[in-house]
Design a protein around this motif. Sequence first.
Motif, mmCIF file in Angstrom:
data_model
loop_
_atom_site.group_PDB
_atom_site.id
_atom_site.type_symbol
_atom_site.label_atom_id
_atom_site.label_comp_id
_atom_site.label_asym_id
_atom_site.label_seq_id
_atom_site.Cartn_x
_atom_site.Cartn_y
_atom_site.Cartn_z
ATOM 1 N N ALA A 4 0.822 -1.204 0.000
ATOM 2 C CA ALA A 4 0.000 0.000 0.000
ATOM 3 C C ALA A 4 0.857 1.255 0.000
ATOM 4 N N VAL A 5 1.828 1.319 0.921
ATOM 5 C CA VAL A 5 2.644 2.537 0.994
ATOM 6 C C VAL A 5 3.607 2.627 -0.184
ATOM 7 N N TRP A 6 4.090 1.494 -0.661
ATOM 8 C CA TRP A 6 4.959 1.523 -1.844
ATOM 9 C C TRP A 6 4.183 2.022 -3.058
ATOM 10 N N PHE B 87 -5.824 7.262 -5.663
ATOM 11 C CA PHE B 87 -5.216 6.497 -4.577
ATOM 12 C C PHE B 87 -6.287 6.020 -3.595
ATOM 13 N N GLN B 88 -7.229 6.882 -3.293
ATOM 14 C CA GLN B 88 -8.326 6.544 -2.388
ATOM 15 C C GLN B 88 -9.126 5.354 -2.907
ATOM 16 N N ASP C 83 5.215 20.234 -7.767
ATOM 17 C CA ASP C 83 4.365 19.408 -6.930
ATOM 18 C C ASP C 83 5.217 18.734 -5.853
ATOM 19 N N GLU C 84 4.596 18.417 -4.721
ATOM 20 C CA GLU C 84 5.325 17.814 -3.612
ATOM 21 C C GLU C 84 4.467 16.745 -2.935
ATOM 22 N N TYR C 85 5.131 15.774 -2.325
ATOM 23 C CA TYR C 85 4.429 14.830 -1.454
ATOM 24 C C TYR C 85 5.350 14.430 -0.318
ATOM 25 N N SER C 86 4.742 14.089 0.818
ATOM 26 C CA SER C 86 5.468 13.602 1.987
ATOM 27 C C SER C 86 4.649 12.482 2.603
ATOM 28 N N GLN C 87 5.334 11.555 3.238
ATOM 29 C CA GLN C 87 4.641 10.413 3.841
ATOM 30 C C GLN C 87 5.378 9.982 5.099
ATOM 31 N N PHE C 88 4.630 9.792 6.189
ATOM 32 C CA PHE C 88 5.186 9.228 7.405
ATOM 33 C C PHE C 88 4.178 8.250 7.980
ATOM 34 N N SER C 89 4.544 6.985 8.004
ATOM 35 C CA SER C 89 3.648 5.934 8.480
ATOM 36 C C SER C 89 2.327 6.032 7.709
ATOM 37 N N ASP C 90 1.203 6.292 8.410
ATOM 38 C CA ASP C 90 -0.095 6.312 7.741
ATOM 39 C C ASP C 90 -0.557 7.715 7.383
ATOM 40 N N SER C 91 0.285 8.725 7.586
ATOM 41 C CA SER C 91 -0.083 10.103 7.257
ATOM 42 C C SER C 91 0.594 10.525 5.956
#
Length: 270
Positions: free
Chosen positions: A60-62, A114-115, A83-91
């Motif tokens: 899922a996160v990959w 994605f949803q 454009d930017e994205y950030s991810q930490f655990s489930d956020s």
Amino acid sequence: MAMFGREKQRDPRNFIATYDDSAPVEYQMRAIAFFDILGWRQAVEESDADPNIRKILLNAVWSFAARAKDYVETETEDHPSRDEYSQFSDSVIVSFPYAGHYDLYRLLKFVTEFQTSMVMLGLPLRGGVTVGPLFHMDAIAFGPAMNRAYCLESQVARMPRIIIDRSLDDDVVAAASELPKHWSFVVRGDDGYYETDFLAPYVMNEKLAKRLEVKIDNWIQQYRNDDGILAKYQWLKARWDASKAEALERIKKGFNYQGPHNAKGGPHMD
């Protein structure tokens, strides 16, 4: 805003290594989505004894990271990507520069894709979308828009949905007006907030629709003794029933119903 010229991946950046602490820090006006993956904490706990769950979580996160990286880093000479994205655990945080309703639309379509994929994995999303001053570079994000998006996610959305700030209602209407009537885009929630219509792609695919219905019924049965979680899946069931009814209504009106199209495509102009 269309992309012109040959697409390429933007040059690698290292914000930490190149940071200049004497340079002024400027906010940009950006459209931002902040969302959490519901059920993540429990799945992580269960994954300690179940390698299959660990595989689902990593996939899922990959999947998001790979999709986001490809999307936000694709650019042309005429239109460099900001454009930017950030991810930490489930956020997860995704933000795009904002100049008008098209930029909001582009962000919403990216998030909805994605949803849609995550709900079939049993990991629905809850989030908030807004526009405002934001600093977002690689993994670092802060600003008034970040605070507002987090507030929408944590205090307003409540259910497995991604809601859009009411201050952006005019932008949502403007974006919807540029789409053919058969395109699914957003729906209006009972509380007045627009929310992404993430279930539409499953409605007209009989095989996927049956799979989703079985999953929702199983989740309701699984969490029947947990009122807090149960309410979320009962809401999802009601939203699914509404999506099916809305699709049938479109068919009755003679529209060739389709689900959301790829985020890169942008609104279709009639």
